[in-house]
Design an enzyme around this catalytic site. Structure first.
Site, short mmCIF file in Angstrom:
data_model
loop_
_atom_site.label_atom_id
_atom_site.label_comp_id
_atom_site.label_asym_id
_atom_site.label_seq_id
_atom_site.Cartn_x
_atom_site.Cartn_y
_atom_site.Cartn_z
N ASP A 35 0.84 -1.21 0.00
CA ASP A 35 0.00 0.00 0.00
C ASP A 35 0.86 1.25 0.00
OD1 ASP A 35 -2.07 -1.90 2.02
OD2 ASP A 35 -2.78 -0.94 0.19
N ASP A 176 -10.21 -5.71 -1.34
CA ASP A 176 -9.23 -5.13 -0.44
C ASP A 176 -9.93 -4.41 0.70
OD1 ASP A 176 -6.46 -2.75 -0.88
OD2 ASP A 176 -7.11 -3.97 0.81
C1 DX5 Z 1 -6.33 -0.04 3.36
C2 DX5 Z 1 -5.44 -0.96 2.55
C3 DX5 Z 1 -5.64 -2.43 2.85
C4 DX5 Z 1 -5.51 -2.81 4.31
C5 DX5 Z 1 -6.23 -4.11 4.55
O1 DX5 Z 1 -6.41 1.18 2.68
O2 DX5 Z 1 -5.68 -0.80 1.18
O3 DX5 Z 1 -4.71 -3.17 2.08
O4 DX5 Z 1 -4.17 -2.99 4.63
O5 DX5 Z 1 -6.13 -4.43 5.88
P1 DX5 Z 1 -7.39 -4.90 6.74
O6 DX5 Z 1 -7.46 -6.40 6.55
O7 DX5 Z 1 -7.00 -4.51 8.14
O8 DX5 Z 1 -8.58 -4.18 6.25
ZN ZN Z 2 -4.56 -1.97 -0.26
#
Ligand code: DX5
Ligand code: ZN
Length: 221
Positions: A35, A176
């Site tokens: 990310d 996601d």
């Molecule tokens: C949030 C990110 C995700 C996040 C997902 O903006 O894009 O990739 O890391 O993590 P969880 O499982 O905690 O939602």
């Molecule tokens: Zn993400």
């Protein structure tokens, strides 16, 4: 298409990144989700472009799944050393020149995906379908891990699945955000192919990473 796993590095132990990356590389997951946030498109900053670039030098068995939550994402492609086998997801909401950005990802030899935030309707993607390799359905608002799933996410996944199937194009559906133990099967049933696993599943306390990866892989297939 079989269910694929993309663990989210921003949810791993940020003080031991290289060992976290190597663990994933050895566990044979499909992708590593990286990310990138510019602090403007989303009010947060996580992995920076130099770390995302460095990941490329240490992985052998998995591929980079780069999620760019930023305005003018193309400015970061060189810094991240974008290239063959990379998934590069850019946000529909952040790119007024989206056709151009998709072209630039192709020029780098990478796979362009478009990410849509929860408030964006899937039909806006229709004009891009024959230019992209994937769609990321954000099931939380982008910017932070650990959020609850947004209401209507399952219906949205199913709507995107229907749009892809009707196009007969080979487009991957990635989900996601809050891909949790109890919701990932329903996401799969609605048509998801690629699952970003973060703090809602494999990076939860009390479970070994290897056991978590094996459990999630069996749940999504
Ligand atoms: C949030 C990110 C995700 C996040 C997902 O903006 O894009 O990739 O890391 O993590 P969880 O499982 O905690 O939602
Ligand atoms: Zn993400």
């Amino acid at each position: 298409m079989r269910g694929m796993l993309s663990p989210s590095l921003m949810c791993a132990d940020m003080l031991n990144l290289q060992s976290e990356i190597t663990k994933l590389d050895n566990l044979g997951v499909d992708y590593i989700h990286l990310d990138f946030m510019d602090g403007k498109f989303v009010p947060n900053v996580t992995l920076d472009s130099t770390i995302i670039r460095a990941v490329k030098n240490v992985i052998k068995n998995i591929k980079r799944d780069i999620h760019i939550m930023a305005f003018e994402p193309a400015q970061y492609f060189d810094k991240m050393n974008i290239g063959k086998d990379d998934i590069v997801s850019v946000h529909y909401e952040a790119c007024p020149n989206l056709h151009e950005v998709i072209r630039e990802i192709r020029v780098c030899g990478a796979n362009p995906f478009i990410a849509i935030s929860p408030d964006t309707k899937p039909e806006v993607l229709k004009e891009y379908l024959n230019e992209i390799d994937g769609i990321v359905v954000m099931t939380v608002y982008p910017g932070f891990a650990g959020q609850p799933i947004v209401k209507g996410s399952f219906e949205k996944i199913a709507e995107v699945r229907k749009m892809i199937d009707e196009s007969s194009l080979n487009i991957i559906l990635e989900v996601d955000g809050h891909v949790s133990w109890d919701l990932c099967c329903k996401m799969r049933e609605c048509g998801a192919d690629l699952f970003v696993a973060g703090s809602s599943s494999i990076y939860q306390r009390g479970i070994e990473l290897e056991d978590a990866v094996n459990k999630m892989t069996s749940l999504i297939n």
